[in-house]
Design a protein around this motif. Structure first.
Motif, mmCIF file in Angstrom:
data_model
loop_
_atom_site.group_PDB
_atom_site.id
_atom_site.type_symbol
_atom_site.label_atom_id
_atom_site.label_comp_id
_atom_site.label_asym_id
_atom_site.label_seq_id
_atom_site.Cartn_x
_atom_site.Cartn_y
_atom_site.Cartn_z
ATOM 1 N N ASP A 247 89.953 51.599 47.214
ATOM 2 C CA ASP A 247 90.517 53.536 47.578
ATOM 3 C C ASP A 247 92.000 53.211 48.160
ATOM 4 O O ASP A 247 92.480 52.251 48.754
ATOM 5 C CB ASP A 247 90.026 52.882 49.859
ATOM 6 C CG ASP A 247 90.273 54.274 50.600
ATOM 7 O OD1 ASP A 247 90.839 55.169 49.925
ATOM 8 O OD2 ASP A 247 90.365 53.903 51.414
ATOM 9 N N TYR A 248 92.479 53.821 47.749
ATOM 10 C CA TYR A 248 94.071 53.710 47.696
ATOM 11 C C TYR A 248 94.580 55.015 48.705
ATOM 12 O O TYR A 248 93.723 55.545 48.864
ATOM 13 C CB TYR A 248 94.844 54.058 46.235
ATOM 14 C CG TYR A 248 94.269 55.245 45.426
ATOM 15 C CD1 TYR A 248 93.959 55.095 44.934
ATOM 16 C CD2 TYR A 248 94.693 56.646 45.746
ATOM 17 C CE1 TYR A 248 92.576 55.761 43.676
ATOM 18 C CE2 TYR A 248 94.668 57.211 44.695
ATOM 19 C CZ TYR A 248 93.523 57.344 43.878
ATOM 20 O OH TYR A 248 92.911 58.599 42.985
ATOM 21 N N VAL A 251 96.461 60.237 47.497
ATOM 22 C CA VAL A 251 96.338 61.170 47.724
ATOM 23 C C VAL A 251 95.112 61.698 48.332
ATOM 24 O O VAL A 251 94.007 60.390 49.290
ATOM 25 C CB VAL A 251 95.288 61.769 46.504
ATOM 26 C CG1 VAL A 251 94.097 62.489 46.398
ATOM 27 C CG2 VAL A 251 96.066 61.467 44.980
ATOM 28 N N GLU A 253 91.740 62.850 50.393
ATOM 29 C CA GLU A 253 90.778 62.664 50.016
ATOM 30 C C GLU A 253 90.283 64.108 51.021
ATOM 31 O O GLU A 253 89.334 64.321 50.296
ATOM 32 C CB GLU A 253 90.158 61.785 50.932
ATOM 33 C CG GLU A 253 90.509 60.422 50.438
ATOM 34 C CD GLU A 253 89.925 58.807 50.977
ATOM 35 O OE1 GLU A 253 88.625 59.193 51.917
ATOM 36 O OE2 GLU A 253 90.162 57.716 50.165
ATOM 37 N N GLU A 273 87.544 54.540 46.364
ATOM 38 C CA GLU A 273 88.367 55.480 46.861
ATOM 39 C C GLU A 273 87.331 56.813 47.376
ATOM 40 O O GLU A 273 86.769 57.425 46.723
ATOM 41 C CB GLU A 273 89.365 55.546 45.396
ATOM 42 C CG GLU A 273 89.488 57.365 45.588
ATOM 43 C CD GLU A 273 90.676 57.283 46.580
ATOM 44 O OE1 GLU A 273 90.917 56.791 47.527
ATOM 45 O OE2 GLU A 273 91.284 58.187 46.967
ATOM 46 N N GLY A 274 88.554 57.372 48.161
ATOM 47 C CA GLY A 274 87.014 58.312 48.194
ATOM 48 C C GLY A 274 87.644 60.009 48.101
ATOM 49 O O GLY A 274 86.269 60.645 47.415
HETATM 50 CA CA CA Z 1 92.402 56.799 49.706
#
Ligand code: CA
Length: 689
Positions: A247-248, A251, A253, A273-274
């Motif tokens: 998960d970053y 962006v 989500e 990451e979602g």
């Molecule tokens: Ca994320």
């Protein structure tokens, strides 16, 4: 000084001092470099905590790497364990929703040994969102769980998850395909892979994890020209390296804008990451969908490498920092924040509880998600001991060398590493395990020229005086004074990756004539695919991928970053050339031997201006190889060259036009001509007895 808890007043993006333009700078971080220094970061905030943490008493009393931390959830029990010796009290807050609404329950957590706060219940809290309310230095701090395994949209609240409920059908029998003799790594971004309509993926999965589960996709769905995994299977690569799927933060989500980012800005290390999931609002969906993608990759014959970024966090205002201020980050003696990552902070991998965190995170992805390898971003900021430990622990669990481990052996700037810790960079390659690899910028630059000086050519595109570097590259730099490489297993050989120009765009900078550029392209491909070491390519390199001349597209629109599957068929001849080289390489143990003795296989070398040749021992003890000896010539010059072959019967296996000549080999002449700007590969037949 009066201690102020920094967590409550952090900015979303850390301010930090402008870095010197470093040649290793990930340019995408320029965005984060704000112009004014922030007094809180440049002075003594960090230093008021750090001396306490570094005291032996503190370490003895509070740092026990054997402690289990984080959330565990089964049908009959849920527990939460948070490490925060500096907190005066900690409460856990439960929510029905991952984003909105206030807590429906708040419970005090109990302080246990080693500064660990515990809360447990005999219920399954699967699907319940949570965070912590800590009191540190008299101030309230709210934080998600740094050990979270699931989270709500945009990762702002953690979620309790019964992981068995996230397993796809048949997950327990999911297995990576058998390891082939040679590993060929293809670097891929989840969104880039399937976003473009040309890929023929169903609209609802484009840019998402489930695209990997689509079988038999074809160009605009024409049923004739394979795209996606069928295309990759045909190409012959066997490792897919996924650019960040943890998960970053960069962006949204919730999809309020069609954002794009490479994702080198970790928010929740142990959560997928979602934005790649079809439903980022329900924490279990992204977990199941990533597992399904990995399962599909395994079924299609690919192993999966995860790109991991433990060297820095999205912002200094991370969960690690909020719950345990300044323990997890490097700080200079004057209290300023170390920024060797050029991302505003450096994670202190050498500290016991931080090393534990990183190691356990890697093991978690290997075990829970069946990842087959790890690519460490800016490995030169992590320490040698940790990297060797990661290697050892993976070996102990899965067998020696079964999981790939390699990374970037550099950093953007100096880092405030403490104690006697040595950094896992190029200078310390000899201290790293033989199965810990590094990207070879030396090989990359020798073949196609500097990534920082766009117009500077390498050997393949007209560069001068590079013959020695090329010969060293062939041997994966084994036997050189610097770097002290132990074996080709330590070297990743490549000419393009997500950073910097694509190979096509680079050659456009150095070479005006398209005809010549195309020859150089094939020569560059032929060169790195005949070096000892582990071959690696950026997705689309095989079809002359372009980003329109941009050298840094970390947050450029997806229209620039997406894989254009139409291009793969416009450049079908080039793709075939790559396919031939890859297929041939897999048949040549002289090139894929990763042992410390591999360099001895290079029997004899020679060079003239712009031309390098070598003989390679291609024999193995196990079986009779088709070709006993190889002769490889790289002609970077625009003149025709000639080789006088050693005696024997030589077959032409590949040249600058055709990499499938080995299928119907012609016998080579004694004086063999090598066309301008081309490779020639010959094989000597086993002598008849
Ligand atoms: Ca994320």
């Amino acid at each position: 000084p009066e201690a102020v808890h920094p967590g409550t007043r952090y900015r979303r993006y850390p301010r930090h001092r402008q870095c010197n333009r470093s040649d290793r700078l990930h340019g995408y971080l320029a965005l984060l470099q704000l112009d004014q220094p922030d007094a809180r970061y440049d002075h003594s905030v960090g230093s008021s905590y750090v001396p306490v943490y570094r005291k032996e008493e503190f370490q003895k009393q509070y740092c026990d790497p054997a402690e289990k931390l984080g959330m565990e959830c089964t049908s009959g029990r849920t527990s939460f364990r948070l490490w925060s010796p500096v907190a005066e009290e900690v409460q856990i807050c439960f929510y029905k929703n991952g984003e909105a609404g206030s807590a429906f329950e708040i419970h005090p957590m109990q302080l246990q040994e080693h500064g660990i706060w515990n809360y447990e219940t005999k219920q399954s809290l699967h699907g319940i969102y949570y965070d912590f309310l800590l009191k540190i230095e008299g101030e309230q701090v709210q934080s998600a769980d740094p050990y979270a395994k699931a989270c709500g949209v945009n990762g702002l609240r953690s979620m309790a998850v019964d992981l068995r409920k996230t397993d796809p059908v048949m997950w327990e029998s999911d297995k990576a395909p058998e390891k082939e003799a040679e590993q060929i790594i293809y670097e891929l971004h989840v969104k880039e892979f399937s976003w473009d309509a040309s890929g023929g993926f169903p609209v609802e999965v484009r840019g998402k994890y489930p695209a990997f589960c689509c079988k038999d996709t074809s160009l605009y769905g024409d049923g004739k020209h394979p795209t996606g995994l069928s295309y990759l299977k045909n190409l012959g690569v066997n490792y897919v390296q996924l650019m960040p799927v943890y998960d970053y933060g960069s962006v949204d989500e919730a999809g309020r804008a069609d954002g794009f980012n490479w994702g080198y800005d970790p928010l929740n290390y142990n959560v997928p990451e979602g934005s790649y999931s079809t439903d980022p609002f329900h924490g279990e969906v992204r977990i199941r969908e990533l597992k399904e993608a990995i399962q599909a990759l395994h079924r299609q014959g690919f192993r999966v490498i995860m790109d991991v970024v433990y060297n820095h966090t999205y912002s200094l205002d991370s969960w690690l920092q909020k719950t345990m201020p300044w323990y997890f980050y490097r700080v200079w003696e004057d209290g300023s924040v170390s920024n060797g990552s050029a991302c505003g902070n450096d994670v202190a991998s050498e500290q016991a509880m931080c090393a534990k965190y990183i190691l356990e995170s890697v093991l978690y992805w290997a075990e829970e998600y069946h990842m087959d390898g790890f690519r460490f971003d800016l490995m030169g900021l992590l320490d040698v001991e940790l990297m060797n430990r990661i290697r050892k622990e993976l070996d102990a669990r899965y067998g020696t060398g079964e999981k790939l481990v390699f990374g970037e052996p550099w950093r953007a700037d100096e880092t405030a590493v403490e104690g006697n810790a040595l950094l896992a960079d190029k200078a310390h390659i000899h201290l790293l395990d033989e199965q810990v690899g590094m990207f070879s910028d030396d090989t990359r630059d020798a073949i196609k020229g500097s990534v920082f000086e766009a117009e500077e050519p390498g050997f393949a595109n007209g560069g001068k005086d590079l013959e020695e570097q090329i010969l060293a590259s062939v041997k994966a730099w084994c036997g050189q004074k610097e770097p002290k490489v132990k074996a080709p297993s330590q070297v990743i050989t490549y000419v393009s990756a997500h950073d910097n120009h694509t190979l096509w765009d680079k050659l456009c900078e150095t070479t005006a004539s398209e005809e010549l550029r195309r020859k150089q392209y094939r020569l560059a491909a032929g060169m790195y695919l005949t070096c000892q070491g582990i071959p690696f390519l950026l997705s689309g390199e095989e079809f002359a991928r372009t980003k329109g001349g941009r050298d840094n597209t970390y947050n450029a629109p997806i229209t620039i970053n997406r894989l254009d599957w139409e291009q793969a068929y416009k450049e079908q001849e080039l793709v075939e050339y790559y396919r031939g080289l890859i297929t041939l390489r897999k048949m040549l143990p002289g090139l894929w031997d990763k042992s410390a003795q591999a360099a001895k296989r290079i029997l004899k070398t020679w060079k003239t201006d712009g031309c390098v040749g070598l003989y390679v021992d291609n024999q193995t003890k196990e079986k009779a190889e088709l070709w006993k000896t190889l002769c490889i010539v790289y002609n970077g010059s625009e003149k025709q060259q000639e080789v006088k072959l050693l005696k024997g019967t030589w077959e032409v296996l590949a040249d600058g036009e055709d990499s499938f000549l080995w299928k119907h080999p012609q016998i080579a002449a004694e004086h063999m001509k090598v066309s301008p700007v081309s490779i020639l590969i010959l094989g000597k037949k086993e002598e008849s007895r």
